[in-house]
Design a protein around this motif. Structure first.
Motif, mmCIF file in Angstrom:
data_model
loop_
_atom_site.group_PDB
_atom_site.id
_atom_site.type_symbol
_atom_site.label_atom_id
_atom_site.label_comp_id
_atom_site.label_asym_id
_atom_site.label_seq_id
_atom_site.Cartn_x
_atom_site.Cartn_y
_atom_site.Cartn_z
ATOM 1 N N ASN A 191 41.440 61.156 69.932
ATOM 2 C CA ASN A 191 40.499 60.770 68.866
ATOM 3 C C ASN A 191 39.426 59.788 69.334
ATOM 4 O O ASN A 191 38.885 59.017 68.526
ATOM 5 C CB ASN A 191 41.257 60.175 67.665
ATOM 6 N N HIS A 193 36.418 60.269 70.171
ATOM 7 C CA HIS A 193 35.078 60.540 69.641
ATOM 8 C C HIS A 193 34.855 59.951 68.246
ATOM 9 O O HIS A 193 33.711 59.733 67.836
ATOM 10 C CB HIS A 193 34.822 62.057 69.551
ATOM 11 N N ASN A 194 35.914 59.720 67.516
ATOM 12 C CA ASN A 194 35.785 59.509 66.071
ATOM 13 C C ASN A 194 35.459 58.083 65.663
ATOM 14 O O ASN A 194 34.851 57.858 64.615
ATOM 15 C CB ASN A 194 37.077 59.944 65.375
ATOM 16 N N ASN A 195 35.868 57.109 66.443
ATOM 17 C CA ASN A 195 35.723 55.720 66.008
ATOM 18 C C ASN A 195 34.261 55.269 66.055
ATOM 19 O O ASN A 195 33.532 55.560 67.015
ATOM 20 C CB ASN A 195 36.564 54.809 66.913
ATOM 21 N N ASP A 196 33.816 54.552 65.016
ATOM 22 C CA ASP A 196 32.461 53.999 65.016
ATOM 23 C C ASP A 196 32.468 52.475 64.889
ATOM 24 O O ASP A 196 31.425 51.858 64.631
ATOM 25 C CB ASP A 196 31.618 54.612 63.887
ATOM 26 N N ASN A 257 31.924 55.015 72.773
ATOM 27 C CA ASN A 257 31.537 56.415 72.624
ATOM 28 C C ASN A 257 30.086 56.508 72.133
ATOM 29 O O ASN A 257 29.444 55.479 71.884
ATOM 30 C CB ASN A 257 32.512 57.133 71.687
ATOM 31 N N LYS A 259 28.889 57.026 69.354
ATOM 32 C CA LYS A 259 28.688 56.378 68.060
ATOM 33 C C LYS A 259 28.665 54.854 68.165
ATOM 34 O O LYS A 259 28.443 54.163 67.168
ATOM 35 C CB LYS A 259 29.814 56.776 67.096
ATOM 36 N N TYR A 263 36.719 52.914 72.397
ATOM 37 C CA TYR A 263 37.853 53.804 72.599
ATOM 38 C C TYR A 263 38.586 53.378 73.857
ATOM 39 O O TYR A 263 38.045 52.658 74.708
ATOM 40 C CB TYR A 263 37.420 55.271 72.687
#
Length: 300
Positions: A191, A193-196, A257, A259, A263
């Motif tokens: 995951n 890619h998902n964290n902002d 990442n 965003k 990560y």
């Protein structure tokens, strides 16, 4: 077994009811079987430490045809092809690249692959090579599962959160985050890619926690590399998956990442004394394996 199944079914209570309640009578073989299951699942903490695949069909169920056809829909219950593959079939037989796999067909003619229940599957819950020569090639991840190379049909990390990852698969999914340098691998946690959030990483998935356990325990990790269309990673095989040997997790670092979110990324270093990766690139897969892969669609 998972903690959720344990709670929903009251499995612990029911098993103890069978083998440990003096007011009830059950045959001795049933009592022994219930007690064996109870002790096995209790020793595994009822699956709480296992890395499991989420939102996918279990490993013993269907795998979509990787080349052309989608899986059957829920209203098209798959039916097994009328015959098992002949033992001497060049692709699905005992010496073939798809040995241990059978074809299912839906009423609409869609094809899926599944593990052949008549061919024993080697457990992948083993540290080390697990009897698999470095450079071994697999037609797809289901075959790698059957051979005991990697314990997930789709997931990239297989292991437990207490003793570590048994194996990982390097593919093109995280190519914009991972950095594959061959002997050294910078591998991103699940995951990523998902964290902002720029101040802290997202909560670690079970797979990420398994790699953290590998860093703590020092247990070796089998690394498989999977082909990926249009990938810029020179170390990936031309097709299928290739077992590239044992690595150890030596460090954990944080990166950002696209965003801007943090990560976690693991540093893995290849164990010395193994077949050089350059040689594996030249020899695995073989020309015959590539031809056989193209003929999988013909079935048996």
């Amino acid at each position: 077994m998972t903690p959720e199944i344990k709670e929903r079914t009251s499995m612990e209570k029911m098993l103890k009811f069978v083998f440990d309640d003096p007011t009830m009578y059950y045959p001795e073989d049933m009592k022994k079987a219930a007690q064996a299951l109870y002790e096995k699942w209790r020793s595994e903490n009822w699956g709480a430490n296992a890395v499991v695949e989420e939102d996918v069909i279990s490993a013993d169920q269907e795998l979509a045809d990787p080349v052309s056809e989608p899986t059957a829909t829920t209203d098209e219950a798959p039916i097994v092809q009328s015959e098992l593959p002949p033992r001497d079939h060049p692709i699905f037989g005992e010496s073939g690249i798809m040995h241990g796999i059978i074809i299912f067909r839906s009423p609409a003619g869609r094809k899926t692959y599944r593990l052949n229940p008549h061919v024993p599957k080697r457990s992948a819950k083993v540290f080390g090579h697990n009897g698999i020569p470095v450079g071994t090639w697999f037609a797809n991840q289901l075959v790698a599962l059957h051979r005991g190379a990697h314990g997930m049909r789709i997931g990239g990390i297989a292991g437990t959160t207490d003793v570590g990852a048994y194996s990982i698969v390097v593919s093109g999914i995280y190519e914009d985050l991972d950095d594959d340098r061959g002997e050294t691998l910078y591998y991103s946690g699940s995951n990523s890619h998902n964290n902002d959030d720029p101040t802290r990483p997202a909560p670690s998935s079970a797979g990420t926690r398994a790699l953290k356990a590998s860093l703590r325990t020092g247990n070796p990790v089998r690394v498989l590399r999977s082909s990926a269309p249009h990938s810029q990673n020179r170390w990936l095989p031309e097709c299928g998956l290739r077992y590239d040997g044992l690595y150890r997790v030596t460090a954990l670092r944080e990166r950002k990442n696209p965003k801007g979110g943090l990560y976690e990324q693991f540093v893995l270093r290849r164990e010395p004394g193994q077949t050089p990766l350059e040689e594996l690139l030249r020899t695995s897969p073989t020309a015959q394996q590539k031809r056989d892969l193209n003929d999988i669609q013909r079935g048996y």
